[in-house]
Design a protein around this motif. Sequence first.
Motif, short mmCIF file in Angstrom:
data_model
loop_
_atom_site.label_atom_id
_atom_site.label_comp_id
_atom_site.label_asym_id
_atom_site.label_seq_id
_atom_site.Cartn_x
_atom_site.Cartn_y
_atom_site.Cartn_z
N LEU A 81 8.49 -2.95 2.96
CA LEU A 81 7.79 -1.98 3.81
C LEU A 81 8.73 -0.84 4.18
N ARG A 82 9.95 -1.16 4.57
CA ARG A 82 10.94 -0.12 4.91
C ARG A 82 11.27 0.73 3.67
N ARG A 83 11.40 0.07 2.53
CA ARG A 83 11.68 0.79 1.28
C ARG A 83 10.57 1.79 0.99
N LYS A 84 9.33 1.38 1.20
CA LYS A 84 8.21 2.26 0.91
C LYS A 84 8.06 3.37 1.94
N ILE A 85 8.49 3.13 3.16
CA ILE A 85 8.51 4.21 4.15
C ILE A 85 9.51 5.28 3.69
N ILE A 86 10.66 4.83 3.20
CA ILE A 86 11.64 5.76 2.63
C ILE A 86 11.03 6.46 1.41
N PHE B 297 -4.91 -1.50 -8.86
CA PHE B 297 -6.17 -0.97 -8.33
C PHE B 297 -5.89 -0.14 -7.07
N ALA B 298 -4.99 -0.62 -6.21
CA ALA B 298 -4.62 0.14 -5.01
C ALA B 298 -4.01 1.49 -5.39
N PHE B 299 -3.16 1.48 -6.43
CA PHE B 299 -2.56 2.72 -6.92
C PHE B 299 -3.65 3.69 -7.37
N PHE B 300 -4.58 3.20 -8.18
CA PHE B 300 -5.66 4.03 -8.72
C PHE B 300 -6.50 4.64 -7.59
N ILE B 301 -6.92 3.83 -6.64
CA ILE B 301 -7.75 4.32 -5.54
C ILE B 301 -6.98 5.35 -4.70
N THR B 302 -5.72 5.07 -4.43
CA THR B 302 -4.90 6.01 -3.66
C THR B 302 -4.78 7.34 -4.38
N CYS B 303 -4.55 7.31 -5.69
CA CYS B 303 -4.45 8.56 -6.47
C CYS B 303 -5.77 9.32 -6.46
N LEU B 304 -6.89 8.61 -6.53
CA LEU B 304 -8.19 9.27 -6.44
C LEU B 304 -8.35 9.98 -5.10
N ILE B 305 -7.95 9.32 -4.04
CA ILE B 305 -8.04 9.92 -2.70
C ILE B 305 -7.15 11.15 -2.62
N ASN C 10 0.41 17.22 -7.24
CA ASN C 10 -0.38 16.00 -7.40
C ASN C 10 0.47 14.85 -7.91
N GLY C 11 1.28 15.10 -8.92
CA GLY C 11 2.12 14.05 -9.50
C GLY C 11 3.10 13.47 -8.49
N ILE C 12 3.72 14.34 -7.71
CA ILE C 12 4.68 13.88 -6.70
C ILE C 12 3.97 13.02 -5.65
N LEU C 13 2.80 13.47 -5.22
CA LEU C 13 2.06 12.71 -4.22
C LEU C 13 1.48 11.42 -4.78
N TYR C 14 1.10 11.43 -6.07
CA TYR C 14 0.67 10.19 -6.72
C TYR C 14 1.81 9.18 -6.66
N LEU C 15 3.01 9.64 -7.02
CA LEU C 15 4.18 8.77 -7.00
C LEU C 15 4.44 8.26 -5.59
N SER C 16 4.48 9.18 -4.64
CA SER C 16 4.83 8.83 -3.28
C SER C 16 3.83 7.87 -2.64
N PHE C 17 2.56 8.23 -2.67
CA PHE C 17 1.54 7.43 -2.00
C PHE C 17 1.00 6.30 -2.88
N GLY C 18 0.79 6.59 -4.17
CA GLY C 18 0.24 5.59 -5.07
C GLY C 18 1.17 4.41 -5.27
N ASP C 19 2.44 4.70 -5.51
CA ASP C 19 3.41 3.62 -5.70
C ASP C 19 3.57 2.79 -4.43
N THR C 20 3.55 3.46 -3.29
CA THR C 20 3.66 2.75 -2.02
C THR C 20 2.51 1.78 -1.82
#
Length: 164
Positions: A11-16, A136-144, A103-113
Amino acid sequence: MSNGITYSGELRRKIIHLSSSIFALLLIVYGWNNIITPMVIFTFSFIILDYIRIYNLSINKVYKLIFDDVTRNKEQNKLTGASYVLIGITLTILLFDENAAVNGILYLSFGDTSAALIGRKYGKTFIGNKTLEGSFAFFITCLIVSNLLTPTSLIVAIIASCFA
């Protein structure tokens, strides 16, 4: 699959990890011409420091004091994921137009998290070393992210999210 990190460490890693979205904001605010040179310099400097961390015991001690709980086992004596994130962001900014790069940067940041946190907590169906639930969580996050940022058709957002 923990990779030597507890869920709270993940969780801390993903906040970073989420902090990497700042590069999308910088790209939006300052534009490609003003961000690319500092981004390349920052990325190379970070990689050099990451290598120094591996070989310099004093720096490694300080690093471990701060980041040991978020460092995967395989990163102890290799470049960390942060170096690869910066390389990916820099290449994305270099190779794509600003809108696609943001979009790609935000996909990485939010989707990977979302993929990591959902996959670690709820993942049961493994495909290689990843979970279907995390994917599936990655996919939905990227769609959002796509639908919030760009006025694009749903089909384009779905295709972009699949490729991401």
